[in-house]
Design a protein around this motif. Structure first.
Motif, mmCIF file in Angstrom:
data_model
loop_
_atom_site.group_PDB
_atom_site.id
_atom_site.type_symbol
_atom_site.label_atom_id
_atom_site.label_comp_id
_atom_site.label_asym_id
_atom_site.label_seq_id
_atom_site.Cartn_x
_atom_site.Cartn_y
_atom_site.Cartn_z
ATOM 1 N N ASP A 418 21.230 -32.047 20.430
ATOM 2 C CA ASP A 418 21.710 -32.763 21.614
ATOM 3 C C ASP A 418 20.708 -33.794 22.141
ATOM 4 O O ASP A 418 20.806 -34.232 23.285
ATOM 5 C CB ASP A 418 22.055 -31.760 22.715
ATOM 6 C CG ASP A 418 20.906 -30.756 22.921
ATOM 7 O OD1 ASP A 418 19.839 -30.978 22.300
ATOM 8 O OD2 ASP A 418 21.084 -29.781 23.676
ATOM 9 N N VAL A 419 19.745 -34.184 21.308
ATOM 10 C CA VAL A 419 18.735 -35.121 21.804
ATOM 11 C C VAL A 419 19.370 -36.475 22.141
ATOM 12 O O VAL A 419 20.203 -36.986 21.389
ATOM 13 C CB VAL A 419 17.553 -35.264 20.795
ATOM 14 C CG1 VAL A 419 18.009 -35.816 19.480
ATOM 15 C CG2 VAL A 419 16.447 -36.119 21.367
ATOM 16 N N GLU A 420 18.987 -37.003 23.305
ATOM 17 C CA GLU A 420 19.645 -38.246 23.750
ATOM 18 C C GLU A 420 19.019 -39.456 23.083
ATOM 19 O O GLU A 420 17.817 -39.493 22.820
ATOM 20 C CB GLU A 420 19.516 -38.357 25.274
ATOM 21 C CG GLU A 420 20.443 -37.379 25.949
ATOM 22 C CD GLU A 420 20.295 -37.373 27.452
ATOM 23 O OE1 GLU A 420 19.628 -38.283 27.991
ATOM 24 O OE2 GLU A 420 20.841 -36.454 28.066
ATOM 25 N N SER A 421 19.874 -40.470 22.839
ATOM 26 C CA SER A 421 19.381 -41.633 22.095
ATOM 27 C C SER A 421 18.281 -42.370 22.865
ATOM 28 O O SER A 421 17.369 -42.932 22.265
ATOM 29 C CB SER A 421 20.526 -42.573 21.739
ATOM 30 O OG SER A 421 21.212 -42.918 22.899
ATOM 31 N N GLU A 422 18.351 -42.324 24.200
ATOM 32 C CA GLU A 422 17.303 -42.966 25.010
ATOM 33 C C GLU A 422 15.932 -42.324 24.732
ATOM 34 O O GLU A 422 14.920 -43.007 24.601
ATOM 35 C CB GLU A 422 17.622 -42.788 26.508
ATOM 36 C CG GLU A 422 18.431 -43.903 27.116
ATOM 37 C CD GLU A 422 17.840 -45.274 26.811
ATOM 38 O OE1 GLU A 422 16.709 -45.522 27.250
ATOM 39 O OE2 GLU A 422 18.499 -46.085 26.123
ATOM 40 N N VAL A 423 15.963 -40.977 24.647
ATOM 41 C CA VAL A 423 14.723 -40.223 24.409
ATOM 42 C C VAL A 423 14.148 -40.624 23.048
ATOM 43 O O VAL A 423 12.940 -40.881 22.894
ATOM 44 C CB VAL A 423 15.009 -38.701 24.452
ATOM 45 C CG1 VAL A 423 13.794 -37.892 24.029
ATOM 46 C CG2 VAL A 423 15.482 -38.294 25.833
ATOM 47 N N LEU A 424 15.040 -40.721 22.070
ATOM 48 C CA LEU A 424 14.594 -41.084 20.725
ATOM 49 C C LEU A 424 14.010 -42.483 20.694
ATOM 50 O O LEU A 424 13.002 -42.748 20.026
ATOM 51 C CB LEU A 424 15.776 -41.033 19.756
ATOM 52 C CG LEU A 424 15.988 -39.719 19.034
ATOM 53 C CD1 LEU A 424 17.137 -39.833 18.054
ATOM 54 C CD2 LEU A 424 14.710 -39.341 18.277
ATOM 55 N N LYS A 425 14.671 -43.379 21.435
ATOM 56 C CA LYS A 425 14.212 -44.769 21.466
ATOM 57 C C LYS A 425 12.802 -44.842 22.069
ATOM 58 O O LYS A 425 11.912 -45.505 21.516
ATOM 59 C CB LYS A 425 15.206 -45.607 22.290
ATOM 60 C CG LYS A 425 15.133 -47.067 21.983
ATOM 61 C CD LYS A 425 16.340 -47.808 22.551
ATOM 62 C CE LYS A 425 15.936 -49.207 22.941
ATOM 63 N NZ LYS A 425 15.493 -49.384 24.302
ATOM 64 N N ASP A 426 12.618 -44.130 23.167
ATOM 65 C CA ASP A 426 11.292 -44.103 23.812
ATOM 66 C C ASP A 426 10.234 -43.564 22.850
ATOM 67 O O ASP A 426 9.135 -44.114 22.740
ATOM 68 C CB ASP A 426 11.304 -43.164 25.038
ATOM 69 C CG ASP A 426 11.958 -43.834 26.216
ATOM 70 O OD1 ASP A 426 12.283 -45.030 26.103
ATOM 71 O OD2 ASP A 426 12.154 -43.145 27.244
ATOM 72 N N LEU A 427 10.619 -42.492 22.171
ATOM 73 C CA LEU A 427 9.681 -41.858 21.243
ATOM 74 C C LEU A 427 9.281 -42.845 20.142
ATOM 75 O O LEU A 427 8.101 -42.993 19.807
ATOM 76 C CB LEU A 427 10.360 -40.622 20.648
ATOM 77 C CG LEU A 427 9.496 -39.619 19.906
ATOM 78 C CD1 LEU A 427 8.344 -39.129 20.758
ATOM 79 C CD2 LEU A 427 10.353 -38.416 19.471
#
Ligand code: ADP
Ligand code: PMV
Length: 501
Positions: A418-427
């Motif tokens: 359920d990881v959010e795409s925003e979180v992935l982008k930041d990472l």
């Protein structure tokens, strides 16, 4: 399948295949090889084929083999424990170009490591490699390097870039030794002059099995040149394909021994056979037990390179020293890693696996975290690897461990469903800002492949396909250029590449 094919069994199969002609290399490959000459030892089933009329020259051809990620079990696997590993879509590509009959040289053109070296075929130490007391055949299971053969090779290895910096020389000499040991073991003084040009889309010394993939390419190319590989062809019986894979793998392992010293064989096994496996080698005198993981899931993995280089041999030696200093503790860490791998295997084999993707991911993730902690205790992590883990942990995006030998190299992160795409982008932005490199790969693809002759349809209008010659191959621009020109399994399926399946 438990892939443990005995020596006698292999010999028997080889002879029966050649006597009915069925096992001979597929039409085009066999025809192309008729011009070559072999070692004249009548132990092999090649004598009938040798009588065929000779054609002037072998066409240029290519071999390719993938890298791998170890999901669980690195280092422990060197001590006979299980490891779970899968092929990745980054690969090495070897182009073999025959020279005219009068050119009696072998050239290695390995631009990724800036190596360009030529040996005179007739100056190589053939007599000791063909001495009946030393000679190994393509069907032999070689589990140690012969020190006398290594010593005989040495003057020809010392010749390789003698004036380069010591670190560069190590890299050059490791690659040259693995090629030369295989060449002298499988070839003969009558071998035709050739140029071996190698390019890889794998980062070197980063835990993704670059050395194994180049050894698999070399092993497959030389075995094709001595005409003992059947196929690959589409209607090849499964046991025949498995036998070919086994032979390529055995010799790739010998190449790996030249680079690593003490490899478990997991890298070359995955690189040769592709897909995903559980690998275990309890007795080095016997072939490993390889269990294919047919329901290996499409894991959402982040693969990130620290860009911190190290050598596998060095990291394996570190664990060796710890084992000497703290045998009981080290043993128990390795046992715990084994239990982690076993648990992951049990989860995968469970019928209910995948029904609740959240639970499956949690279990796999927890095991990844534990495995990484155990590798830290073995002393094979690195501050840059720990930084990747910290960055991921701070976002809660998933679970991270080093993969391969560690000491630098790559980390894998299993992402939460359920990881959010925003979180992935930041990472990803953090990774870029801190000079980490992220790879987009697919897992579980094909193993060793052959392109015979070196002609592909590359979307060009060229009639009959685009011929891959040395100039084009060498001029392909970086990783993307190589993939665009000859790539396997990344873009559309390419006509031409064939795999033992
Ligand atoms: N593309 C390549 N060209 C030439 N040699 C290579 C290439 N990739 C790997 N090698 C050889 O393999 C060695 C790296 O092996 P290793 O330390 O086991 O790292 P890895 O984890 O990538 O397998 C290099 O020093 C070099 O000798
Ligand atoms: C540390 C080890 O388990 C894996 C090494 O992988 P790599 O060479 O770092 O890609 C060594 C081995 O299995 O031979």
């Amino acid at each position: 399948m438990k892939a443990t094919v005995g020596n006698e069994e292999i010999q028997e199969k080889l002879f029966s295949m050649s006597s009915n002609g069925k096992g001979a290399a597929n039409g085009s490959i066999e025809e192309g090889l008729n011009g070559l000459q072999f070692d004249g030892k009548d132990k092999s089933p090649r004598s009938n084929m040798d009588k065929k009329p000779s054609s002037p020259m072998m066409p240029a051809f290519m071999t390719s083999a993938p890298g791998k990620v170890i999901v669980y079990g690195e280092h422990a696997v060197v001590y006979g424990k299980a490891a779970m590993a899968a092929a990745i879509s980054l690969r090495s590509y070897l182009l073999v170009t025959a020279l005219s009959k009068s050119q009696r040289t072998i050239t290695l053109r390995f631009p990724d490591i800036s190596l360009d070296h030529t040996w005179e075929i007739d100056a190589l130490p053939w007599s000791i490699f063909s001495d009946p007391a030393k000679k190994k055949y393509y069907y032999d299971l070689v589990t140690t390097l012969d020190p006398d053969l290594v010593a005989a090779m040495q003057p020809h290895i010392s010749d390789v870039t003698p004036h380069a910096a010591p670190e560069t020389r190590k890299i050059h000499q490791a690659a040259a030794s693995s090629f030369l040991y295989l060449f002298l073991s499988l070839g003969s003084q009558k071998f035709p002059g050739c140029i071996y040009t190698l390019r890889s889309t794998l980062p070197i010394g980063a835990g993704l099995g670059s050395s194994a993939s180049i050894c698999v390419c070399t092993s497959a190319a030389l075995l094709l040149q001595i005409r003992i590989l059947a196929g690959p062809h589409p209607d090849q019986p499964r046991d025949e394909a498995e036998l070919q894979i086994e032979r390529i793998n055995r010799w790739a392992f010998v190449g790996e021994m030249c680079i690593h010293g003490n490899p478990s064989g997991v890298d070359n096994t995955v690189s040769t056979g592709g897909k995903a496996v559980i690998f275990k080698r309890e007795d080095y005198k016997r072939p490993p037990v390889v269990t294919p993981l047919r329901n290996f899931p499409e894991l959402p993995l982040l693969l990130v390179n620290t860009r911190q280089s190290r050598s596998t041999a060095g990291e394996v030696a570190k664990v060796g020293s710890l084992m000497k200093a703290q045998p009981e503790i080290t043993d128990s860490i390795l046992d715990s890693i084994d239990k982690v791998t076993e648990s992951a295997h049990r989860v995968l084999s469970d019928r209910s696996f995948g029904k609740n993707s959240h639970n499956s991911a949690e279990t796999f993730g927890e095991l990844i975290k534990i495995n990484h902690g155990l590798l830290v205790s073995l002393g094979v992590s690195h501050p840059r690897l720990e930084r990747i883990r910290e960055l991921v942990d701070s976002t809660g995006a998933g679970w991270t461990k080093l993969t391969g030998a560690g000491g630098g190299g790559c980390a894998i992160t299993l992402l939460k469903p359920d990881v959010e795409s925003e979180v992935l982008k930041d990472l990803e932005e953090r990774f870029v800002a801190e000079d980490f490199e992220r790879y987009k790969v697919t897992l579980g693809g094909d193993g060793v492949g052959v392109l015979w002759p070196a002609v592909l349809r590359n979307g060009s209008e060229e009639e009959g396909g685009e011929e891959i010659d040395q100039e084009k191959f060498l001029n392909a621009d970086g990783r993307d250029g190589v993939e665009r020109l000859v790539g396997v399994g990344v873009h559309e399926k390419r006509e031409g590449w064939k795999f033992w399946r």
